[in-house]
Design a protein around this motif. Sequence first.
Motif, mmCIF file in Angstrom:
data_model
loop_
_atom_site.group_PDB
_atom_site.id
_atom_site.type_symbol
_atom_site.label_atom_id
_atom_site.label_comp_id
_atom_site.label_asym_id
_atom_site.label_seq_id
_atom_site.Cartn_x
_atom_site.Cartn_y
_atom_site.Cartn_z
ATOM 1 N N GLY A 1 0.709 31.700 6.036
ATOM 2 C CA GLY A 1 2.135 31.725 6.354
ATOM 3 C C GLY A 1 2.923 31.081 5.232
ATOM 4 O O GLY A 1 3.781 31.711 4.620
ATOM 5 N N HIS A 2 2.600 29.826 4.937
ATOM 6 C CA HIS A 2 3.212 29.105 3.807
ATOM 7 C C HIS A 2 2.878 29.873 2.516
ATOM 8 O O HIS A 2 3.765 30.203 1.727
ATOM 9 C CB HIS A 2 2.650 27.695 3.802
ATOM 10 C CG HIS A 2 3.171 26.804 2.736
ATOM 11 N ND1 HIS A 2 4.439 26.292 2.741
ATOM 12 C CD2 HIS A 2 2.565 26.303 1.625
ATOM 13 C CE1 HIS A 2 4.606 25.523 1.671
ATOM 14 N NE2 HIS A 2 3.487 25.513 0.974
ATOM 15 N N THR A 3 1.622 30.159 2.306
ATOM 16 C CA THR A 3 1.156 31.169 1.346
ATOM 17 C C THR A 3 0.114 31.998 2.103
ATOM 18 O O THR A 3 -0.289 31.626 3.215
ATOM 19 C CB THR A 3 0.477 30.555 0.089
ATOM 20 O OG1 THR A 3 -0.784 29.975 0.472
ATOM 21 C CG2 THR A 3 1.342 29.504 -0.587
ATOM 22 N N SER B 1 -5.974 23.641 -1.180
ATOM 23 C CA SER B 1 -5.534 24.218 0.099
ATOM 24 C C SER B 1 -4.734 25.495 -0.112
ATOM 25 O O SER B 1 -4.686 26.344 0.760
ATOM 26 C CB SER B 1 -4.711 23.204 0.879
ATOM 27 O OG SER B 1 -3.516 22.909 0.180
ATOM 28 N N HIS B 2 -4.051 25.609 -1.258
ATOM 29 C CA HIS B 2 -3.283 26.817 -1.574
ATOM 30 C C HIS B 2 -2.738 26.724 -2.984
ATOM 31 O O HIS B 2 -2.776 25.669 -3.607
ATOM 32 C CB HIS B 2 -2.161 27.058 -0.561
ATOM 33 C CG HIS B 2 -1.089 26.010 -0.550
ATOM 34 N ND1 HIS B 2 -1.288 24.737 -0.097
ATOM 35 C CD2 HIS B 2 0.223 26.056 -0.938
ATOM 36 C CE1 HIS B 2 -0.160 24.049 -0.189
ATOM 37 N NE2 HIS B 2 0.770 24.813 -0.704
ATOM 38 N N GLY B 3 -2.198 27.846 -3.461
ATOM 39 C CA GLY B 3 -1.821 27.943 -4.867
ATOM 40 C C GLY B 3 -0.409 27.519 -5.198
ATOM 41 O O GLY B 3 0.327 28.277 -5.825
ATOM 42 N N HIS B 4 -0.021 26.315 -4.831
ATOM 43 C CA HIS B 4 1.275 25.759 -5.252
ATOM 44 C C HIS B 4 1.051 24.636 -6.253
ATOM 45 O O HIS B 4 0.104 23.859 -6.125
ATOM 46 C CB HIS B 4 2.059 25.209 -4.048
ATOM 47 C CG HIS B 4 2.846 26.263 -3.322
ATOM 48 N ND1 HIS B 4 3.312 26.093 -2.051
ATOM 49 C CD2 HIS B 4 3.268 27.494 -3.730
ATOM 50 C CE1 HIS B 4 3.986 27.190 -1.680
ATOM 51 N NE2 HIS B 4 3.960 28.041 -2.675
ATOM 52 N N GLU B 5 2.000 24.528 -7.205
ATOM 53 C CA GLU B 5 1.857 23.639 -8.352
ATOM 54 C C GLU B 5 1.516 22.195 -7.990
ATOM 55 O O GLU B 5 0.692 21.559 -8.663
ATOM 56 C CB GLU B 5 3.143 23.669 -9.205
ATOM 57 C CG GLU B 5 4.416 23.028 -8.606
ATOM 58 C CD GLU B 5 5.065 23.828 -7.490
ATOM 59 O OE1 GLU B 5 4.599 24.940 -7.197
ATOM 60 O OE2 GLU B 5 6.053 23.313 -6.909
ATOM 61 N N ASP B 6 2.117 21.666 -6.905
ATOM 62 C CA ASP B 6 1.908 20.244 -6.584
ATOM 63 C C ASP B 6 0.498 19.963 -6.049
ATOM 64 O O ASP B 6 0.074 18.814 -6.013
ATOM 65 C CB ASP B 6 2.980 19.718 -5.604
ATOM 66 C CG ASP B 6 3.242 20.626 -4.421
ATOM 67 O OD1 ASP B 6 3.007 21.845 -4.544
ATOM 68 O OD2 ASP B 6 3.671 20.132 -3.372
ATOM 69 N N HIS B 7 -0.240 21.013 -5.677
ATOM 70 C CA HIS B 7 -1.603 20.856 -5.162
ATOM 71 C C HIS B 7 -2.656 21.072 -6.253
ATOM 72 O O HIS B 7 -3.846 20.901 -5.990
ATOM 73 C CB HIS B 7 -1.836 21.835 -3.999
ATOM 74 C CG HIS B 7 -0.889 21.588 -2.858
ATOM 75 N ND1 HIS B 7 -1.269 20.955 -1.698
ATOM 76 C CD2 HIS B 7 0.444 21.839 -2.740
ATOM 77 C CE1 HIS B 7 -0.209 20.838 -0.901
ATOM 78 N NE2 HIS B 7 0.840 21.361 -1.506
ATOM 79 N N LEU B 8 -2.196 21.452 -7.464
ATOM 80 C CA LEU B 8 -3.138 21.886 -8.497
ATOM 81 C C LEU B 8 -3.207 21.034 -9.768
ATOM 82 O O LEU B 8 -3.864 21.430 -10.725
ATOM 83 C CB LEU B 8 -2.820 23.341 -8.895
ATOM 84 C CG LEU B 8 -2.899 24.346 -7.740
ATOM 85 C CD1 LEU B 8 -2.505 25.739 -8.224
ATOM 86 C CD2 LEU B 8 -4.295 24.399 -7.144
ATOM 87 N N SER C 1 -2.435 19.876 5.034
ATOM 88 C CA SER C 1 -1.777 20.287 3.794
ATOM 89 C C SER C 1 -0.273 20.492 3.983
ATOM 90 O O SER C 1 0.418 19.575 4.397
ATOM 91 C CB SER C 1 -2.440 21.518 3.190
ATOM 92 O OG SER C 1 -1.960 21.670 1.879
ATOM 93 N N ASP C 2 0.237 21.712 3.754
ATOM 94 C CA ASP C 2 1.689 21.907 3.799
ATOM 95 C C ASP C 2 2.201 22.408 5.151
ATOM 96 O O ASP C 2 3.340 22.872 5.247
ATOM 97 C CB ASP C 2 2.156 22.812 2.657
ATOM 98 C CG ASP C 2 2.420 22.001 1.399
ATOM 99 O OD1 ASP C 2 2.316 20.761 1.458
ATOM 100 O OD2 ASP C 2 2.734 22.599 0.352
ATOM 101 N N ILE C 3 1.410 22.258 6.190
ATOM 102 C CA ILE C 3 1.997 22.228 7.539
ATOM 103 C C ILE C 3 2.347 20.752 7.630
ATOM 104 O O ILE C 3 1.636 19.935 8.203
ATOM 105 C CB ILE C 3 0.985 22.680 8.609
ATOM 106 C CG1 ILE C 3 0.642 24.151 8.377
ATOM 107 C CG2 ILE C 3 1.561 22.476 10.020
ATOM 108 C CD1 ILE C 3 -0.325 24.742 9.374
#
Length: 304
Positions: free
Chosen positions: A156-158, A69-76, A174-176
């Motif tokens: 917005g978040h990324t 969903s986006h490039g943050h460590e906890d999603h990868l 995701s992170d909404i």
Amino acid sequence: MAARVVDWAEQERRLSEHVSVLVGDANGGYPSGNSVLVRGAGEAVIIDPSVTVVAKGGAPVRVDAMITSHGHEDHLPGTGLFTEARVHVHEADRFVHEEPSHMVAAYHLVGDAREEFRQSILTEFNFAARPDAEGFHDGHVWSLGGVEVEAVHLPGHTAGHSGFRISEGVFFLSDIDLTGFGPYYGDTWSSLDDFENSLIKVRDEEADYYVTFHQKGVIEGRERFLEMVDAYHAVIHRRHTNMLEFLSEPRTIAEMVAHRFVYRPHVEMSFCDSIEGRTAELHVARMLERGEAVEVEPGRYRAA
Ligand SMILES: [Zn+2]
């Protein structure tokens, strides 16, 4: 590392014929999260495989692709596990997959925090670079055989943060993440305006199940979803009002950081100050644009 096929037992929550949630440890609280598995007749995909998926060593079926969903460590964390699967990410976040230092740069950490975070991406978060990751855009559809996943760009978040509209009435937010903490827009590539527009856009989604990556997990029914989105959105207005009040006397961004508007004063994590700073900058820029505040001398702001 090659992924195994693992029985998830009660930690797999089936939402519909082809869609289930792989519930992360501590109900998906950071550093874990809730991943979504979509089993089509042709292909199976996993969305945002968490550290819990890595700890278990795989998903309940063999996966052909991971969608992030986006490039943050906890999603990868799945990048280091599903090494034989394709990786899909929104074009705007694709650079994160090229090498670990790119994510570190996006967080604009300074000093020791920078190297510590780089190490934790590789160890705790099992990140592996995937320069071959394929970029997608808003509206991209994956037809998996009897079930479809459609990308919905919610920046917005990324910059590339995306949700997924899955047939069978499931929407992945995701992170909404609809937590009491409120929206996070503290990276260098975050945008307050984009986050608010994404909240307005996502409000129109019709689904039976709304899935967040973190603690709130699965939200059932549109009515409950709307209540939660509105409460979440209100946190932005509350922060803005609190900051404006604080600027009844001239203040600098550094003073706003020390006061704390995002984290509670007792929270001591290396990244708090940089996130407070970035968040304050975005709100002050909005105040200046709206004529709610003025810059009384370079770097010092007061409510108008
Ligand atoms: Zn995130």
